[in-house]
Design an enzyme around this catalytic site. Sequence first.
Site, short mmCIF file in Angstrom:
data_model
loop_
_atom_site.label_atom_id
_atom_site.label_comp_id
_atom_site.label_asym_id
_atom_site.label_seq_id
_atom_site.Cartn_x
_atom_site.Cartn_y
_atom_site.Cartn_z
N ASP A 187 -13.13 4.60 -9.84
CA ASP A 187 -12.63 3.30 -10.30
C ASP A 187 -12.17 3.34 -11.75
O ASP A 187 -12.20 2.31 -12.44
CB ASP A 187 -13.71 2.21 -10.14
CG ASP A 187 -14.28 2.16 -8.73
OD1 ASP A 187 -13.47 2.10 -7.79
OD2 ASP A 187 -15.51 2.18 -8.58
N GLY A 212 -9.08 3.96 -12.83
CA GLY A 212 -7.69 3.53 -13.02
C GLY A 212 -6.69 4.63 -12.71
O GLY A 212 -5.63 4.70 -13.33
N LYS A 213 -6.99 5.47 -11.72
CA LYS A 213 -6.10 6.59 -11.39
C LYS A 213 -4.76 6.10 -10.86
O LYS A 213 -3.73 6.75 -11.07
CB LYS A 213 -6.80 7.51 -10.39
CG LYS A 213 -8.00 8.23 -10.96
CD LYS A 213 -8.66 9.15 -9.94
CE LYS A 213 -9.39 8.41 -8.86
NZ LYS A 213 -10.57 7.64 -9.36
N GLY A 214 -4.77 4.95 -10.17
CA GLY A 214 -3.52 4.42 -9.63
C GLY A 214 -2.52 4.11 -10.72
O GLY A 214 -1.33 4.41 -10.60
N ASN A 229 -12.43 5.21 1.94
CA ASN A 229 -13.60 4.70 1.23
C ASN A 229 -13.30 4.50 -0.25
O ASN A 229 -14.19 4.27 -1.05
CB ASN A 229 -14.78 5.67 1.37
CG ASN A 229 -14.45 7.08 0.89
OD1 ASN A 229 -13.29 7.47 0.83
ND2 ASN A 229 -15.48 7.84 0.56
N GLY A 247 -9.85 3.39 -3.21
CA GLY A 247 -8.54 2.76 -3.27
C GLY A 247 -7.95 2.80 -4.66
O GLY A 247 -8.66 2.99 -5.64
N HIS A 248 -6.64 2.66 -4.71
CA HIS A 248 -5.92 2.58 -5.98
C HIS A 248 -5.21 1.22 -6.04
O HIS A 248 -4.57 0.81 -5.07
CB HIS A 248 -4.86 3.68 -6.11
CG HIS A 248 -5.43 5.06 -6.16
ND1 HIS A 248 -6.65 5.35 -6.70
CD2 HIS A 248 -4.92 6.25 -5.74
CE1 HIS A 248 -6.86 6.65 -6.62
NE2 HIS A 248 -5.84 7.22 -6.04
N THR A 249 -5.31 0.56 -7.17
CA THR A 249 -4.55 -0.67 -7.40
C THR A 249 -3.40 -0.34 -8.35
O THR A 249 -3.61 0.21 -9.42
CB THR A 249 -5.43 -1.77 -8.01
OG1 THR A 249 -6.50 -2.07 -7.11
CG2 THR A 249 -4.62 -3.03 -8.25
N GLN A 308 -12.31 8.61 -5.86
CA GLN A 308 -13.61 8.67 -6.52
C GLN A 308 -13.54 9.36 -7.89
O GLN A 308 -12.51 9.32 -8.54
CB GLN A 308 -14.65 9.33 -5.59
CG GLN A 308 -14.98 8.51 -4.36
CD GLN A 308 -14.26 8.95 -3.11
OE1 GLN A 308 -13.73 10.04 -3.01
NE2 GLN A 308 -14.17 8.06 -2.14
N THR A 313 -11.74 -2.03 -5.13
CA THR A 313 -10.45 -2.22 -4.46
C THR A 313 -10.61 -2.21 -2.95
O THR A 313 -9.98 -3.00 -2.24
CB THR A 313 -9.48 -1.09 -4.87
OG1 THR A 313 -9.30 -1.14 -6.29
CG2 THR A 313 -8.14 -1.25 -4.19
N GLY A 359 -14.53 -4.62 -2.27
CA GLY A 359 -14.78 -5.87 -2.98
C GLY A 359 -16.17 -5.94 -3.59
O GLY A 359 -16.56 -6.95 -4.17
N GLY A 401 -4.07 -2.85 -20.67
CA GLY A 401 -3.82 -3.87 -19.65
C GLY A 401 -3.41 -3.20 -18.36
O GLY A 401 -3.14 -1.98 -18.32
#
Length: 424
Positions: free
Chosen positions: A13, A15-17, A38, A40-42, A223, A298, A301, A414
């Site tokens: 989590d 921020g790789k996306g 399991n 996700g990327h935002t 991950q 992501t 939740g 940001g």
Amino acid sequence: MPAHILVGTQWGDEGKGKATDLLADDVQYVVRYQGGNNAGHTIIVGDRTLKLHLVPSGVMYPHVTPVIGDGVVIDPGVLLEELDDLVDQGLDVSKLKISGNAHLIMPYHRELDRVTERFLGRQKLGTTKRGIGPTYADKAARVGLRVQDLYDMKIFRQKLDTVLKEKNAVLSRVYNRLPMKAADIETEYAVYAERLRPYIADTMALLHDALDRGETVLLEGAQGTLLDLDHGTYPFVTSSNPVAGGALTGSGLGPRHVERVIGITKAYVTRVGSGPFPTELRDETGERMTEVGQEYGTTTGRRRRVGWFDAVLARYAARVNGLTEHFLTKLDVLSAFSTLRVCHAYRYDDEEYEHFPPHQSIFHHAEPVYSELPGWGDDITQVTEYHLLPKEAQAYVDHLEELSGVPIRYVSVGPARSQTLERH
């Protein structure tokens, strides 16, 4: 013929996306190399926000070929649902390539994941219950089914019949669940096979040919380092290898191809699920950090646990991954605090540890040793050049760089791509 690896340096989590989004302009292939749905990327591009779980982040860009590599485990129903959703949002997914060597998540994997977590009770690992761990377990036991098996239903059924005998025995006799029917599973997965057929490819050959042409390949994991099966906080880890070495086995590339290993690092630390967390904040400061940073998963939740930056973990990740640089995310969240703390060592039994302890019991009971720095208090989300950041914010970044021993090249203030500052 460069390959770049993006790896999370904490518990995921990080921020790789967003990092993939920033770097995608200069690459031709983006490869997901491990994990499953399991994680996700935002990604936020303009006024569009995408939450991806299996499809590589490169699907956003017409010039990029997104690849799901050998090391990923795929729930075909989830993947097809995600692809349909992307098409509904106006994206072209036709260039997606999927390795035939990737393993399939089966219905019994999901069921075993759910009942095992319930059975463990207070000792549960905090999995997402999506069947990831049982799928990797079958892969290691050499009884897994792979994507390529979908295209020879005789082999698929033979393998399914064999493994289902054992799975049904466990489900019915240990967990008092109804046995599953091979015919039902075969029918379901035959439908998936036809829909996935256009995407299946020899991805290893595809990537090597691309590198031979001088094209750039970006390898993105799910991950983070501390969730690595071999190098993480075992047993509270994932079932695969998110570290840089896993990028090679999960894609079929060799070390000589790698030019950069970019560590994605939050300006503080979060983790989801169970397990030790030396700098965790369980007070009002933690509540505020959670809400300001919107620290919710992501994929699930679930609320993330939060804590101050841990330089011991940062140094460990730098060693394990051979990092060449850091991409620091969410610096803007710390604008909410007048005083910042950074853990530079652990204390256990009157001894200090500047590097990751050699025994898990030490880590489980370690007390963080903090240094304190002044906050800056100002909103930095509109800053467009690194040198325009408040001097306290720059001092904080300098401190993290010195403690981790790895240059911090990018600083995110940001979620949008434009809110990324390059630091020379």
